[in-house]
Design a protein around this motif. Structure first.
Motif, PDB file in Angstrom:
ATOM      1  N   TRP A 184      -7.426  57.093 -15.919  1.00  0.00           N
ATOM      2  CA  TRP A 184      -8.138  56.420 -15.456  1.00  0.00           C
ATOM      3  C   TRP A 184      -8.480  55.534 -14.312  1.00  0.00           C
ATOM      4  CZ3 TRP A 184      -9.305  51.216 -15.972  1.00  0.00           C
ATOM      5  CH2 TRP A 184     -10.868  50.857 -16.142  1.00  0.00           C
ATOM      6  N   ALA A 185      -6.708  54.732 -14.618  1.00  0.00           N
ATOM      7  CA  ALA A 185      -7.005  54.170 -13.771  1.00  0.00           C
ATOM      8  C   ALA A 185      -6.020  54.427 -12.103  1.00  0.00           C
ATOM      9  CB  ALA A 185      -5.448  53.010 -14.615  1.00  0.00           C
ATOM     10  N   LEU A 186      -5.224  55.523 -12.870  1.00  0.00           N
ATOM     11  CA  LEU A 186      -4.851  56.494 -11.355  1.00  0.00           C
ATOM     12  C   LEU A 186      -5.758  56.406 -10.746  1.00  0.00           C
ATOM     13  CD1 LEU A 186      -2.356  58.049  -9.695  1.00  0.00           C
ATOM     14  CD2 LEU A 186      -2.684  59.398 -10.960  1.00  0.00           C
ATOM     15  N   GLN A 187      -6.968  57.204 -10.527  1.00  0.00           N
ATOM     16  CA  GLN A 187      -8.199  57.677  -9.929  1.00  0.00           C
ATOM     17  C   GLN A 187      -8.626  56.348  -9.385  1.00  0.00           C
ATOM     18  OE1 GLN A 187     -10.586  61.089 -11.808  1.00  0.00           O
ATOM     19  NE2 GLN A 187      -9.064  59.899 -13.298  1.00  0.00           N
ATOM     20  N   LEU A 188      -8.722  54.963 -10.234  1.00  0.00           N
ATOM     21  CA  LEU A 188      -9.499  54.034  -9.145  1.00  0.00           C
ATOM     22  C   LEU A 188      -8.552  53.729  -8.473  1.00  0.00           C
ATOM     23  CD1 LEU A 188     -11.398  54.178 -11.976  1.00  0.00           C
ATOM     24  CD2 LEU A 188     -11.212  51.884 -11.928  1.00  0.00           C
ATOM     25  N   VAL A 189      -6.848  53.673  -8.600  1.00  0.00           N
ATOM     26  CA  VAL A 189      -6.213  53.145  -7.661  1.00  0.00           C
ATOM     27  C   VAL A 189      -6.333  54.425  -6.000  1.00  0.00           C
ATOM     28  CG1 VAL A 189      -3.669  53.325  -6.626  1.00  0.00           C
ATOM     29  CG2 VAL A 189      -4.996  52.444  -8.683  1.00  0.00           C
ATOM     30  N   ILE A 190      -6.520  55.591  -5.970  1.00  0.00           N
ATOM     31  CA  ILE A 190      -6.417  56.627  -5.082  1.00  0.00           C
ATOM     32  C   ILE A 190      -7.948  56.405  -4.241  1.00  0.00           C
ATOM     33  CG2 ILE A 190      -7.661  58.747  -4.695  1.00  0.00           C
ATOM     34  CD1 ILE A 190      -5.109  59.353  -6.470  1.00  0.00           C
ATOM     35  N   VAL A 191      -9.187  55.552  -5.141  1.00  0.00           N
ATOM     36  CA  VAL A 191     -10.595  55.457  -4.224  1.00  0.00           C
ATOM     37  C   VAL A 191     -10.933  53.828  -3.585  1.00  0.00           C
ATOM     38  CG1 VAL A 191     -12.585  55.327  -5.382  1.00  0.00           C
ATOM     39  CG2 VAL A 191     -11.958  56.902  -6.625  1.00  0.00           C
ATOM     40  N   ARG A 364     -14.944  49.979  -2.690  1.00  0.00           N
ATOM     41  CA  ARG A 364     -14.386  49.493  -3.579  1.00  0.00           C
ATOM     42  C   ARG A 364     -14.765  49.444  -4.720  1.00  0.00           C
ATOM     43  NH1 ARG A 364      -8.588  46.263  -1.758  1.00  0.00           N
ATOM     44  NH2 ARG A 364      -8.266  48.664  -1.126  1.00  0.00           N
ATOM     45  N   ARG A 365     -15.607  48.436  -4.432  1.00  0.00           N
ATOM     46  CA  ARG A 365     -15.660  47.578  -5.764  1.00  0.00           C
ATOM     47  C   ARG A 365     -17.452  48.905  -6.476  1.00  0.00           C
ATOM     48  NH1 ARG A 365     -19.062  43.004  -2.434  1.00  0.00           N
ATOM     49  NH2 ARG A 365     -16.317  41.722  -1.646  1.00  0.00           N
ATOM     50  N   ALA A 366     -18.085  48.834  -5.600  1.00  0.00           N
ATOM     51  CA  ALA A 366     -18.941  50.818  -6.180  1.00  0.00           C
ATOM     52  C   ALA A 366     -17.998  51.250  -7.563  1.00  0.00           C
ATOM     53  CB  ALA A 366     -19.968  51.727  -5.217  1.00  0.00           C
ATOM     54  N   GLY A 367     -16.386  51.732  -6.892  1.00  0.00           N
ATOM     55  CA  GLY A 367     -15.895  52.797  -7.240  1.00  0.00           C
ATOM     56  C   GLY A 367     -14.958  52.218  -8.282  1.00  0.00           C
ATOM     57  N   ILE A 368     -14.931  50.827  -8.783  1.00  0.00           N
ATOM     58  CA  ILE A 368     -14.182  50.477  -9.984  1.00  0.00           C
ATOM     59  C   ILE A 368     -15.750  50.331 -10.984  1.00  0.00           C
ATOM     60  CG2 ILE A 368     -13.790  48.109 -10.866  1.00  0.00           C
ATOM     61  CD1 ILE A 368     -12.199  48.170  -8.227  1.00  0.00           C
ATOM     62  N   ILE A 369     -16.594  49.928 -10.452  1.00  0.00           N
ATOM     63  CA  ILE A 369     -18.096  50.031 -11.232  1.00  0.00           C
ATOM     64  C   ILE A 369     -18.085  50.619 -12.180  1.00  0.00           C
ATOM     65  CG2 ILE A 369     -20.575  49.700 -11.600  1.00  0.00           C
ATOM     66  CD1 ILE A 369     -19.738  47.084  -9.463  1.00  0.00           C
ATOM     67  N   SER A 370     -18.157  52.725 -11.065  1.00  0.00           N
ATOM     68  CA  SER A 370     -18.271  53.426 -11.548  1.00  0.00           C
ATOM     69  C   SER A 370     -17.500  54.426 -12.443  1.00  0.00           C
ATOM     70  CB  SER A 370     -18.178  54.727 -10.309  1.00  0.00           C
ATOM     71  OG  SER A 370     -19.143  54.307  -9.631  1.00  0.00           O
ATOM     72  N   GLY A 371     -15.715  53.546 -12.607  1.00  0.00           N
ATOM     73  CA  GLY A 371     -14.931  53.339 -13.036  1.00  0.00           C
ATOM     74  C   GLY A 371     -14.650  53.603 -14.225  1.00  0.00           C
ATOM     75  N   VAL A 372     -15.309  51.839 -14.745  1.00  0.00           N
ATOM     76  CA  VAL A 372     -15.664  51.237 -15.541  1.00  0.00           C
ATOM     77  C   VAL A 372     -16.805  51.900 -16.565  1.00  0.00           C
ATOM     78  CG1 VAL A 372     -16.318  48.768 -16.451  1.00  0.00           C
ATOM     79  CG2 VAL A 372     -14.637  48.703 -14.654  1.00  0.00           C
ATOM     80  N   ILE A 373     -17.774  51.613 -15.967  1.00  0.00           N
ATOM     81  CA  ILE A 373     -19.237  53.141 -16.164  1.00  0.00           C
ATOM     82  C   ILE A 373     -18.173  53.928 -17.438  1.00  0.00           C
ATOM     83  CG2 ILE A 373     -21.189  54.060 -16.701  1.00  0.00           C
ATOM     84  CD1 ILE A 373     -21.890  52.325 -14.162  1.00  0.00           C
ATOM     85  N   GLY A 374     -18.096  54.857 -16.509  1.00  0.00           N
ATOM     86  CA  GLY A 374     -17.704  56.666 -17.349  1.00  0.00           C
ATOM     87  C   GLY A 374     -16.067  55.922 -18.340  1.00  0.00           C
ATOM     88  N   LEU A 375     -15.070  54.571 -18.391  1.00  0.00           N
ATOM     89  CA  LEU A 375     -15.216  54.297 -19.568  1.00  0.00           C
ATOM     90  C   LEU A 375     -15.715  53.930 -20.911  1.00  0.00           C
ATOM     91  CD1 LEU A 375     -11.906  53.753 -21.176  1.00  0.00           C
ATOM     92  CD2 LEU A 375     -12.273  51.223 -20.000  1.00  0.00           C
ATOM     93  N   LEU A 376     -16.554  52.942 -19.997  1.00  0.00           N
ATOM     94  CA  LEU A 376     -17.504  52.479 -21.263  1.00  0.00           C
ATOM     95  C   LEU A 376     -18.126  53.520 -22.573  1.00  0.00           C
ATOM     96  CD1 LEU A 376     -18.560  49.094 -19.824  1.00  0.00           C
ATOM     97  CD2 LEU A 376     -16.815  49.678 -21.447  1.00  0.00           C
TER      98      LEU A 376
END
Length: 506
Positions: A184-191, A364-376
């Motif tokens: 999950w973190a790796l994909q957030l870094v790429i995005v 970038r910010r939208a990517g982080i939010i999307s990733g967090v939702i995908g985790l939660l």
């Protein structure tokens, strides 16, 4: 990166109108425009035909696609029949993706902004959020499936880690959590580095996947003694066979319902229409033929060896006797899954969220939010719930056909591809895409009518015989209803967006 100042009268109330015009000469609205939603300049676009090809080199060879194609054997199709079905679907996809891709190349705008053309500057939130909602759930699910592969790799290298795999917390073991969060973190870094980094990752992953899958097929062919079984039991003949072939091809197109909808997110940075056509040609018909051959060889070889039908290439990988080769193949599957996830399930929600809050969010910010939702959302619980997959995600997916039909009919038939690009970012009631308070009610009605039909096709067991063609029926119905009620007699202007465009660094 430079872009026009979009401060509006409401954000700078003390500024006289003459000075305001100098600050915002194009009359753009800050609630509709930022540097990520802006059209891309023609100069400096970096997506070549190879970039487009590698999108498909990764996505076509996804584990989900292999599972689908292998499943066609269980439906009574033989090897050559599966190749024909995939070829039929590939030709349809080639045409649909070209039409969809040309829209992005001409306008340079992402899907949520493209949706404003048919649905209005505010109504476009509906298709953007529907597409983003489907994608964000699948982002989490695909990350979970990749983490399962990583768990297998860890246990192969360090068997002692099995102690971390025996407990459960919120549905995952400790090792499962570690692997999931790492991917999950790796994909957030790429995005976080934007679309250019995604392009580079896809370009790297594409050859890796093609070589790995080709090598697996060759290895299995040798294991089977240099020949394969072309069928796994009684195969269909006559009318039933052709219905199965056409149905398989139609379902293959349906799998790409998300991509044909928001392909402009990628082609907005394409160098030319020729780049799109060439990339699609090598990546869809030819690459899908290679994909079909690999499916037939893997499945036919395994069936010849022990009379069983594999579920996916991961079954073959897990049976590799050499630990080093097993790890190498598993690593390739991880690279593949991340590549598919980035392009299919991460970009769409990023643009949807940016479109929802353009004043506050960037890529970038939208990517982080999307990733967090995908985790939660704890996606492994979604994946393990047939009701959620079938009714929630399946229901949302069924709406993508009508959306595609409406958007395509409006762009190509009603407007003949004549678009006033600056008006896509103006909240002026006199603007081309303002409609009724920013919403094209006629498009909403067409979506409602065709959506009901699409959902009935998706979930009514009595209509199972035509369910394979649900995407085409929903898309066609959406287009027909919209064309029947759309407002006529309008003069459409073709106005370039170059003056408000930004360099395509994302």
């Amino acid at each position: 990166m430079t872009h026009p100042d979009v401060r509006t009268a409401s954000s700078v109330p003390s500024v006289p109108s003459t000075e305001l015009h100098e600050l915002n000469p194009h009359g753009l609205s800050a609630s509709l425009y930022n540097s990520d939603l802006a059209p891309t300049t023609k100069a400096g676009r970096t997506w070549s035909s190879y970039s487009i090809f590698t999108l498909w080199a990764n996505d076509v060879h996804s584990l989900g696609n292999y599972a689908f194609a292998i499943g066609l054997f269980a439906l009574g199709l033989g090897g050559w029949q599966i190749l024909v079905a995939l070829g039929f679907g590939a030709l349809l996809l080639f045409g649909l993706l070209n039409f969809s891709g040309f829209m992005g190349e001409k306008t340079g705008v992402p899907f949520p902004v493209m949706s404003r053309i048919a649905f209005g500057i505010r109504g476009a939130q509906i298709p953007a959020l529907l597409r983003g909602g489907v994608a964000i759930a699948w982002f989490g699910i695909q990350t979970y499936l990749a983490s399962v592969v990583l768990v297998v790799m860890v246990l192969a290298v360090a068997p002692g880690a099995s102690a971390l795999n025996d407990n459960l917390f919120l549905g995952l073991s400790t090792l499962g959590w570690i692997c999931f969060v790492a991917l999950w973190a790796l994909q957030l870094v790429i995005v976080s580095y934007g679309m250019e980094m995604i392009r580079k990752y896809e370009a790297f992953a594409g050859p890796v996947i093609l070589v790995t899958m080709g090598a697996l097929a060759v290895w299995m062919f040798i294991q089977a003694g240099g020949s394969i079984a072309w069928s796994t039991g009684d195969t269909k003949t006559g009318v039933d066979m052709w219905v199965g072939i056409l149905g398989g091809g139609a379902l293959w197109v349906s799998i790409y319902a998300t991509f044909v909808l928001n392909f402009c997110d990628f082609t907005r940075s394409a160098k030319s229409k020729g780049s799109i056509v060439r990339g699609n040609f090598w990546g869809i018909p030819l690459n899908m033929l290679l994909f079909g051959l690999i499916v037939v060889v893997l499945t036919g070889a395994q069936f010849k060896i022990d009379g069983t039908i594999i579920d996916s290439p991961s079954d073959v990988v897990e049976a590799i006797p050499n630990t080093f080769l097993l790890l190498a193949a598993s690593a390739a599957l991880l690279i593949l899954t991340i590549a598919v996830n980035l392009m299919a399930n991460f970009v769409a929600p990023i643009y949807a969220l940016t479109n929802l809050f353009p004043k506050h969010l960037n890529f970038r910010r939208a990517g982080i939010i999307s990733g967090v939702i995908g985790l939660l959302i704890l996606p492994w619980n979604l994946y393990n719930s047939p009701a959620v997959i079938t009714y929630f995600l399946g229901g949302l997916g069924a709406l993508l056909g009508p959306l595609f039909g409406i958007i395509m009919a409006d762009y190509w038939i009603m407007r003949r591809s004549k678009i006033n690009i600056p008006d896509l970012y103006r909240a002026n009631p006199e603007g081309t895409y303002y409609f009724t308070r920013g919403v094209n009610v006629r498009a909403i009605i067409a979506l409602g009518v065709s959506a009901v039909a699409a959902l009935i096709l998706a979930f009514n067991p009595a209509l199972h015989a035509v369910s394979a063609f649900a995407w085409f029926i929903g898309s066609g119905l959406g287009a027909i209803v919209y064309l029947a009620i759309a407002k006529r007699g309008q003069v459409h202007e073709d106005v370039s967006g170059e003056e408000i465009a930004v360099a395509p660094t994302h």
